[in-house]
Write a protein that holds these residues in place. Structure first.
Motif, PDB file in Angstrom:
ATOM      1  N   GLN A   1       0.836  -1.207   0.000  1.00  0.00           N
ATOM      2  CA  GLN A   1       0.000   0.000   0.000  1.00  0.00           C
ATOM      3  C   GLN A   1       0.869   1.254   0.000  1.00  0.00           C
ATOM      4  OE1 GLN A   1      -2.572  -0.386   3.384  1.00  0.00           O
ATOM      5  NE2 GLN A   1      -3.976  -1.786   2.369  1.00  0.00           N
ATOM      6  N   GLN A   2       2.000   1.228   0.754  1.00  0.00           N
ATOM      7  CA  GLN A   2       2.900   2.379   0.744  1.00  0.00           C
ATOM      8  C   GLN A   2       3.463   2.611  -0.656  1.00  0.00           C
ATOM      9  OE1 GLN A   2       5.939   2.077   3.752  1.00  0.00           O
ATOM     10  NE2 GLN A   2       4.509   1.339   5.300  1.00  0.00           N
ATOM     11  N   ALA A   3       3.889   1.528  -1.287  1.00  0.00           N
ATOM     12  CA  ALA A   3       4.428   1.665  -2.638  1.00  0.00           C
ATOM     13  C   ALA A   3       3.352   2.157  -3.602  1.00  0.00           C
ATOM     14  CB  ALA A   3       4.998   0.323  -3.113  1.00  0.00           C
ATOM     15  N   GLU A   4       2.124   1.660  -3.427  1.00  0.00           N
ATOM     16  CA  GLU A   4       1.027   2.096  -4.297  1.00  0.00           C
ATOM     17  C   GLU A   4       0.741   3.584  -4.106  1.00  0.00           C
ATOM     18  OE1 GLU A   4      -3.562   0.775  -5.407  1.00  0.00           O
ATOM     19  OE2 GLU A   4      -2.517  -0.120  -3.703  1.00  0.00           O
ATOM     20  N   ALA A   5       0.866   4.059  -2.853  1.00  0.00           N
ATOM     21  CA  ALA A   5       0.653   5.480  -2.592  1.00  0.00           C
ATOM     22  C   ALA A   5       1.707   6.330  -3.297  1.00  0.00           C
ATOM     23  CB  ALA A   5       0.678   5.751  -1.087  1.00  0.00           C
ATOM     24  N   ILE A   6       2.942   5.808  -3.382  1.00  0.00           N
ATOM     25  CA  ILE A   6       3.995   6.530  -4.097  1.00  0.00           C
ATOM     26  C   ILE A   6       3.749   6.459  -5.603  1.00  0.00           C
ATOM     27  CG2 ILE A   6       6.478   6.602  -4.539  1.00  0.00           C
ATOM     28  CD1 ILE A   6       6.921   5.461  -1.766  1.00  0.00           C
TER      29      ILE A   6
ATOM     30  N   THR B   1       1.915  -9.066  -5.189  1.00  0.00           N
ATOM     31  CA  THR B   1       1.544  -8.433  -6.455  1.00  0.00           C
ATOM     32  C   THR B   1       0.079  -8.037  -6.423  1.00  0.00           C
ATOM     33  OG1 THR B   1       3.173  -9.741  -7.669  1.00  0.00           O
ATOM     34  CG2 THR B   1       1.435  -8.689  -8.957  1.00  0.00           C
ATOM     35  N   LYS B   2      -0.196  -6.828  -6.922  1.00  0.00           N
ATOM     36  CA  LYS B   2      -1.575  -6.345  -7.016  1.00  0.00           C
ATOM     37  C   LYS B   2      -1.812  -5.845  -8.432  1.00  0.00           C
ATOM     38  CE  LYS B   2      -4.866  -3.028  -5.077  1.00  0.00           C
ATOM     39  NZ  LYS B   2      -5.069  -1.939  -4.075  1.00  0.00           N
ATOM     40  N   ASP B   3      -2.857  -6.400  -9.088  1.00  0.00           N
ATOM     41  CA  ASP B   3      -3.214  -5.953 -10.433  1.00  0.00           C
ATOM     42  C   ASP B   3      -4.002  -4.660 -10.341  1.00  0.00           C
ATOM     43  OD1 ASP B   3      -1.999  -8.125 -11.619  1.00  0.00           O
ATOM     44  OD2 ASP B   3      -3.805  -9.367 -11.469  1.00  0.00           O
ATOM     45  N   LEU B   4      -3.530  -3.639 -11.073  1.00  0.00           N
ATOM     46  CA  LEU B   4      -4.194  -2.335 -11.070  1.00  0.00           C
ATOM     47  C   LEU B   4      -5.036  -2.114 -12.310  1.00  0.00           C
ATOM     48  CD1 LEU B   4      -1.188  -0.190  -9.789  1.00  0.00           C
ATOM     49  CD2 LEU B   4      -3.014  -1.247  -8.452  1.00  0.00           C
ATOM     50  N   GLY B   5      -4.945  -3.022 -13.277  1.00  0.00           N
ATOM     51  CA  GLY B   5      -5.697  -2.898 -14.519  1.00  0.00           C
ATOM     52  C   GLY B   5      -5.101  -3.832 -15.548  1.00  0.00           C
ATOM     53  N   PRO B   6      -5.616  -3.828 -16.769  1.00  0.00           N
ATOM     54  CA  PRO B   6      -5.048  -4.673 -17.828  1.00  0.00           C
ATOM     55  C   PRO B   6      -3.574  -4.331 -18.063  1.00  0.00           C
ATOM     56  CG  PRO B   6      -7.179  -3.771 -18.484  1.00  0.00           C
ATOM     57  CD  PRO B   6      -6.798  -3.070 -17.231  1.00  0.00           C
ATOM     58  N   ASN B   7      -2.715  -5.350 -17.981  1.00  0.00           N
ATOM     59  CA  ASN B   7      -1.269  -5.200 -18.190  1.00  0.00           C
ATOM     60  C   ASN B   7      -0.646  -4.168 -17.244  1.00  0.00           C
ATOM     61  OD1 ASN B   7      -1.356  -7.029 -20.398  1.00  0.00           O
ATOM     62  ND2 ASN B   7      -2.054  -5.372 -21.736  1.00  0.00           N
TER      63      ASN B   7
END
Length: 714
Positions: free
Chosen positions: A104-109, A360-366
């Motif tokens: 989540q921290q990395a996603e926030a960055i 790993t978290k998918d944020l969308g296609p590819n």
């Protein structure tokens, strides 16, 4: 015709939350007084238990030492066992939660990076004050020299590429004006028409003069330039065109095409330069997280689809931290992959041959975000933590045993003295004071014990005194309840009911009904300033005066004037009584009303289904000692009631009932409920209203006495 509904609580329903009366009320014959002395206590006080010391088999010092040692060893072993179990049985769950948190921290960055992957985001990054000189100062100087002019610089403050291209067209035209072969026949009017506000600076600079960098992009007036293009033959010639044949639109398109292909979107163009610096900043933020010595994160990978930013493929947009010289990272996934919410967890992954936990978290296609934690580092920290806890536990046990021997002896001696003091005080000798004078906890307890003995002595005296006061208060409450009407009148064609709830044991509100003669019914609702016994006494005085003066008197105004003459002389200064009196002419349904500074009469009209307030003039009883001001202001008013109409008189405890947030119940809610319950019986109306008041207040403690009297024409 409808008979009056039954009233509750001395004429009304009981208030919600009122506790039932205590059994065996205070009275003679020992029913309300406590028993005689017990256990050495003084007569009249509550019984007290007597402490009795027991023979000790083992010395207290030994007990304390053994207890402290046993407790220390037990607690230390328990803590160590709990930590050991948690470390081994819950390690995977702990790692999972930590990994998801770091993800989540990395996603926030990552969000600012993703948000900036568009044309507006790149241009905004380029225009940031901190980036202009530090990151793009030298680069912009090169752009100025190669694509604009040293004398006529381009503008950095553009919001989109169209403004950037338009500004470059302006510069190209301005450079033509500054050249020796430039247009000489361009007048001021034509210059302003073609170049706008920039013409003045261009003209003042003169041929070969230098302009300062503008704060906003400039734009050529295409229509004007088309008219004066013959003055710019050299500009057309430099771009392979002829001013006599070709339009300015064609020249502009050619300059824009060159700007677009060779300056903006070229491999070494400004757009890719901005993206490169933008991505470096983002990777630098990630590197701080991955290269921190306290972080278990070894690698972070962001995969972004190629179509996210036109002109860049997925490899260019992908981000790997720590910063890699290669664009591909050697990652080996394992079959041991589970899913927790939106996160895929690979417990057997490896990166560059290093065992790792992958999240790993998918944020969308590819598009995805992955972090990898160093498995060996996590295991090493866990082992270090366990050894540290074990060492601290052993050290704590040793220190506890040593301290137990040292502290045990210092505790037991004053403790024994304190026990003797407790024995004396518990036997009922509240004048005894402990002998301990130390400054440690036992000394504090000894002083508190002495204070407690003093307090018990005082409390015993107060308890005896309060028993007498409670007895007097119960008698006052019983007298007040007996003064209130026992029954509401039952009159054919009318529905009468009332509600009364004091805020204390005895209240300052009262209401009453009385037949003035065979055809007239008097109804009054009053509120005395003050609560408790003083308010109750004034209430009883006012009730007696009103009841006396109302006999065969059909004028509410006259009744109040006569009551005030007597009450004002005897009432304590600062106290007063507000009251509202209704006189019902039973055969004609006509009300004659008067108000002594009270809340107005709320009158519901069935014909209009609306409520109106009736408020004749008047001031409170007891204010005016000589009565002249009171009688001059006192008015009475006649109201003709119709079938279905309802009259409501009440005290301010209704409208001023307070919610937990400090909001009053208010007249608007009272009016709304009166309209809503207009067709119900008077007792049902009161039930609805009181429930609404209590729901608004959300507490059983009343801020003020509540009294309501209502009359409905059947």
């Amino acid at each position: 015709m409808k008979a009056a509904g039954p009233r509750k609580s001395s004429g009304a329903m009981p208030p919600v939350g009122t506790p039932p009366p205590a059994g065996g009320g205070g009275g003679g014959g020992g029913g309300g007084q406590p028993g005689g002395p017990q256990g050495g206590g003084q007569a009249g006080g509550p019984p007290r238990p007597v402490a009795r010391l027991k023979t000790q088999g083992m010395p207290i010092k030994t007990k304390i030492v053994l207890a402290m040692c046993g407790l220390s060893v037990g607690v230390s072993l328990l803590i160590f066992a709990i930590v050991l179990v948690i470390a081994y049985s819950s390690l995977e769950d702990t790692i999972e939660q930590a990994g998801k948190g770091m993800l989540q921290q990395a996603e926030a960055i990552e969000r600012p990076y993703k948000a900036g992957l568009n044309e507006k985001g790149l241009i905004a990054y380029f225009s940031q004050p901190n980036n202009k000189d530090k990151k793009f100062g030298k680069y912009w100087s090169i752009i100025q020299d190669q694509w604009f002019s040293k004398n006529v610089p381009g503008c950095r403050e553009f919001a989109n590429w169209e403004q950037f291209k338009a500004d470059r067209v302006w510069v190209k035209c301005a450079m033509e004006v500054q050249s020796k072969d430039g247009p000489s026949g361009l007048t001021d009017a034509q210059g302003f028409e073609v170049f706008g506000e920039g013409w003045k600076a261009l003209k003042d600079a003169g041929p070969g003069g230098k302009l300062s960098e503008p704060q906003a992009p400039r734009r050529i007036n295409d229509e004007a330039m088309e008219r004066y293009k013959h003055l710019f033959p050299e500009l057309f010639r430099k771009n392979g065109l002829d001013a006599s044949r070709d339009s300015f639109a064609r020249l502009k398109a050619k300059i824009n095409e060159e700007t677009d292909q060779r300056l903006i979107h070229a491999q070494a163009g400004i757009r890719k330069k901005i993206f490169s610096e933008f991505q470096k900043d983002f990777v630098a933020d990630l590197d701080k997280m991955t290269m921190d010595e306290t972080s278990q994160i070894r690698y972070v990978i962001f995969r972004v689809p190629a179509n996210e930013l036109p002109g860049f493929d997925a490899v260019n947009l992908q981000v790997i931290s720590p910063t890699q010289t290669e664009t591909k990272l050697e990652v080996e996934n394992s079959p041991d992959v589970t899913t927790s919410g939106e996160v895929k967890i690979d417990r057997g992954a490896s990166v560059k041959g290093i065992p790792a936990y992958g999240f790993t978290k998918d944020l969308g296609p590819n598009e995805s975000i992955s972090i990898y934690l160093d498995r060996a580092e996590i295991q090493s920290r866990k082992n270090s933590l366990l050894w540290s806890i074990l060492g601290i536990s052993v050290l704590g046990i040793v220190l506890a045993i040593v301290l137990a021997f040292l502290i045990g002896g210092s505790i037991t001696k004053p403790l024994q003295t304190l026990m003797n003091d407790i024995q004396v005080i518990s036997g009922g000798n509240f004048d005894h004071r402990p002998a301990a004078r130390s400054r440690d906890e036992l000394g504090i307890v000894a002083r508190l014990l002495g204070d407690m003995a003093t307090g018990l002595k005082s409390a015993q005296d107060v308890w005896l005194e309060n028993q007498g006061r409670k007895h007097d208060l119960d008698i006052a409450k019983e007298i007040q309840e007996n003064l209130l009407p026992k029954h509401v009148p039952r009159i054919a064609g009318y529905d009468v009911s009332a509600y009364y709830s004091p805020s204390k044991e005895v209240g300052g509100d009262y209401y009453d009904f009385f037949l003035v003669d065979k055809t007239h019914l008097g109804m009054i609702c009053a509120d005395v300033s003050g609560k408790g016994i003083p308010g109750s006494m004034v209430m009883m005085m006012a009730k007696a005066l009103v009841s006396y003066e109302a006999q065969d008197n059909l004028s509410p105004r006259d009744i109040f004037c006569k009551v005030n003459r007597t009450l004002a002389k005897d009432i304590k200064r600062g106290m007063f009584v507000t009251a509202f009196y209704m006189l019902l002419d039973i055969p004609t349904a006509r009300l004659t009303v008067a108000s002594a500074g009270h809340n107005p009469l709320l009158l519901y009209r069935a014909a209009t289904k609306q409520c109106v307030e009736v408020n004749p003039g008047g001031i409170a009883l007891g204010f005016d000692k000589d009565g002249r001001l009171f009688e001059r202001n006192m008015k009475e008013e006649v109201v003709q009631l119709q079938r279905g109409d309802r009259a409501v008189i009440y005290t301010d405890g209704v409208t001023e009932a307070m919610s937990p947030t400090g909001e009053e119940f208010g007249e608007e809610r009272l009016t709304a409920i009166t309209i809503q319950a207009a067709t119900r019986s008077s007792s049902e109306y009161l039930t609805t209203l009181v429930n609404a008041i209590q729901g608004h207040a959300q507490t059983d403690d009343q801020h003020d006495d509540i009294t309501i009297v209502t009359l409905k024409v059947g």
